[in-house]
Write a protein that holds these residues in place. Structure first.
Motif, mmCIF file in Angstrom:
data_model
loop_
_atom_site.group_PDB
_atom_site.id
_atom_site.type_symbol
_atom_site.label_atom_id
_atom_site.label_comp_id
_atom_site.label_asym_id
_atom_site.label_seq_id
_atom_site.Cartn_x
_atom_site.Cartn_y
_atom_site.Cartn_z
ATOM 1 N N GLU A 257 -24.864 -1.842 18.959
ATOM 2 C CA GLU A 257 -25.078 -1.484 17.549
ATOM 3 C C GLU A 257 -26.565 -1.446 17.208
ATOM 4 O OE1 GLU A 257 -20.829 -3.233 15.791
ATOM 5 O OE2 GLU A 257 -22.686 -4.398 15.570
ATOM 6 N N ILE B 106 -29.557 1.867 16.387
ATOM 7 C CA ILE B 106 -30.479 1.918 15.262
ATOM 8 C C ILE B 106 -31.915 2.120 15.736
ATOM 9 C CG2 ILE B 106 -31.433 0.602 13.312
ATOM 10 C CD1 ILE B 106 -28.724 -0.884 13.194
ATOM 11 N N GLU C 21 -34.460 -1.868 8.685
ATOM 12 C CA GLU C 21 -33.144 -1.399 9.126
ATOM 13 C C GLU C 21 -32.363 -2.507 9.823
ATOM 14 O OE1 GLU C 21 -34.001 1.964 11.536
ATOM 15 O OE2 GLU C 21 -34.352 3.312 9.839
ATOM 16 N N TYR D 276 -28.885 -4.354 8.865
ATOM 17 C CA TYR D 276 -27.810 -4.512 9.851
ATOM 18 C C TYR D 276 -27.318 -5.960 9.890
ATOM 19 C CZ TYR D 276 -25.614 -5.368 14.354
ATOM 20 O OH TYR D 276 -24.758 -5.794 15.335
ATOM 21 N N ARG E 182 -24.917 -6.661 7.163
ATOM 22 C CA ARG E 182 -23.587 -6.105 7.485
ATOM 23 C C ARG E 182 -22.888 -6.934 8.550
ATOM 24 N NH1 ARG E 182 -26.782 -1.418 7.662
ATOM 25 N NH2 ARG E 182 -26.466 -1.185 9.920
#
Length: 513
Positions: free
Chosen positions: A479, A483, A499, A503, A506
């Motif tokens: 993941e 990015i 970013e 992440y 999340r």
């Protein structure tokens, strides 16, 4: 759909309203009790001295207010106390404050007209958010200034945040065909007294502190995995003899996260079941504390978070007004339920625990970037040309300075009282300040963990150990690499940090503590 009035609201309910777009509905039977409470006070106050209805406010309570001026008193109170400064609450903080105030009103102890509750419900569901300033109340008569700005919006005045921009409340109400709140009896004081701003911010803090702690456990586990740590320091057998639930749970989560890793080692295989001939061990017998003591360091953070969550859920489901109107016993009780000490102390506890979490992250990052400590990775995880390129050196400066800021912010607001209000409020909680500073510490800590996560992913690439990772670490690696690629060249990295920070939020939302 989150129903307000017939059950306790929990942190999970706030999370659904704030971040999962769940609408709010009011329980009809509970609203009928709010109306009964209002009607009782209307009758009861006719020939009695009731604070804030026919008296002045605060130290001016000794002055009687004539009946013809009683409505104007409520408007004067709201307008005069709409005196905040600084930045506005972020939208989630504003909405959390509104939901907290709605739930307080729905306890049927504030003596205000039920239209105040239905208007709050309307604004929440239409995503019209109050413009509330961060600087304001001292948390003794509650969040007077912050909640005055909320009350001002309910009266149709000031500005609101709607459709991503600040707009005139009057214009938004007209466009959305919303009637401003009328003053019937004590709607001004009934909306302003209480701890709903500090509690609303506190609920947001708990949500994000849970995400942060989950991420810290994940990153700490990955650090142990990449350094090929022995697994006994997070074993059941070691941790169950230390009788703290947080330590037990953190160790259990580490076992779950690393259960199928091919990198984590078992001590008997390397140090017990073979003859030792070396005079000096080339491999460490025990890991550094920042790796070996994760359950003992993050366990107290876990326990603190759970304690704070209980305090905040109790507060948000309480009547925190003054006076408290009891229509069932047909009496009015004057006191100090608006005082914010419970929330202030809880926020300071959460803040201090979060600072320690960020300190752990910074130490783990330092371990990864210092080749003399880890003896496995290049300096600053530099995968370019040593000397010419810099790896994660610049990022480390940011993480270190941010951790230092957290340490400075750790001083508790709970013990910082300043007498004011003509010494009527001679000891105060500073609860909203405590909650807002805690939010800053939580936000800061995500930035520190973002750099740590980038370092861990860089270490995986350097070690070329992708096939030996646990399945959970593999998921995180894939993941993150979707990015941002490995860091090979020197270029600005601030957008990547942002970013990765997003992440982590999340990721944290998916982790069950």
């Amino acid at each position: 759909m989150i129903t307000v009035g017939n059950k306790r609201l929990a942190v999970a309910d706030f999370e659904k309203v704030l971040y999962q777009q769940a609408p709010v509905q009011i329980d009809a039977a509970s609203l009928a009790k709010v109306n009964a409470n209002f009607e009782f006070l209307t009758r009861y106050a006719q020939d009695k001295v009731i604070y804030g209805i026919n008296t002045g406010l605060g130290p001016m309570a000794q002055y009687k207010i004539d009946e013809r001026d009683q409505h104007q008193l409520q408007y004067n109170l709201v307008r005069s106390h709409s005196a905040g400064a600084g930045a506005l609450f972020a939208e989630d903080l504003s909405r959390a404050t509104m939901l907290a105030r709605l739930n307080s009103v729905m306890q049927a102890a504030s003596g205000i007209h039920p239209s105040a509750a239905t208007l709050l419900q309307t604004l929440l569901n239409k995503k019209i958010s109050a413009c509330i300033f961060e600087r304001g109340g001292v948390g003794a008569s509650g969040d007077l200034v912050q909640l005055a700005h909320l009350a001002l919006n309910l009266l149709g005045e000031g500005e609101v945040l709607f459709e991503g921009k600040i707009q005139s409340t009057k214009d938004v109400f007209q466009h959305q065909q919303i009637e401003p709140l009328q003053v019937y009896l004590r709607e001004g004081l009934g909306l302003m007294n209480g701890t709903s701003a500090m509690t609303g911010v506190g609920m947001v803090n708990i949500i994000h502190a849970r995400y942060l702690l989950g991420c810290s456990i994940v990153l700490s586990s990955i650090a142990n995995e990449l350094m090929k740590s022995f697994d006994d320091h997070f074993s059941f057998e070691l941790n169950h003899v230390k009788l703290h639930p947080g330590q037990t749970r953190v160790a259990e989560m580490m076992r779950e996260l690393l259960g199928d890793s091919k990198l984590v080692r078992k001590r008997p295989d390397h140090l017990y079941h073979r003859k030792i001939t070396e005079a000096v061990f080339t491999d460490k017998v025990q890991e550094y504390y920042s790796l070996r003591c994760i359950p003992q360091i993050l366990g107290p953070v876990y326990d603190t978070l759970m304690e704070v969550q209980t305090v905040l859920e109790n507060e948000v489901n309480s009547a925190n007004d003054n006076p408290v109107i009891d229509h069932e016993r047909e009496n009015v009780y004057h006191g100090g339920n608006f005082h914010g000490d419970y929330v202030s102390l809880a926020m300071d506890k959460l803040k201090i625990a979060t600072v320690k979490l960020s300190m752990l992250s910074e130490r783990q990052l330092n371990y990864l970037l210092n080749d003399k400590l880890n003896q496995k990775l290049p300096s600053f995880l530099n995968m370019g040309v040593l000397g010419l390129n810099f790896g994660l050196q610049g990022m480390q400066f940011m993480a270190t300075s941010t951790t230092a800021e957290n340490q400075t912010l750790a001083f508790p607001m709970y013990v910082h009282s300043i007498s004011n209000n003509n010494d009527n409020q001679d000891i105060v909680s500073m609860g909203c300040n405590a909650a807002l500073i805690t939010k800053k510490v939580i936000d800061n800590s995500f930035d520190v963990l973002a750099v740590q996560l980038l370092a861990l992913m860089q270490a995986i690439d350097y070690l070329k150990c992708q096939t030996r990772l646990s399945s959970f670490t593999t998921k995180v690696y894939e993941e993150v690499r979707a990015i941002t690629p490995p860091i090979l060249e020197d270029k600005p990295r601030y957008n990547e940090i942002k970013e990765i920070r997003n992440y982590l939020v999340r990721l944290g939302a998916t982790i069950k503590l």
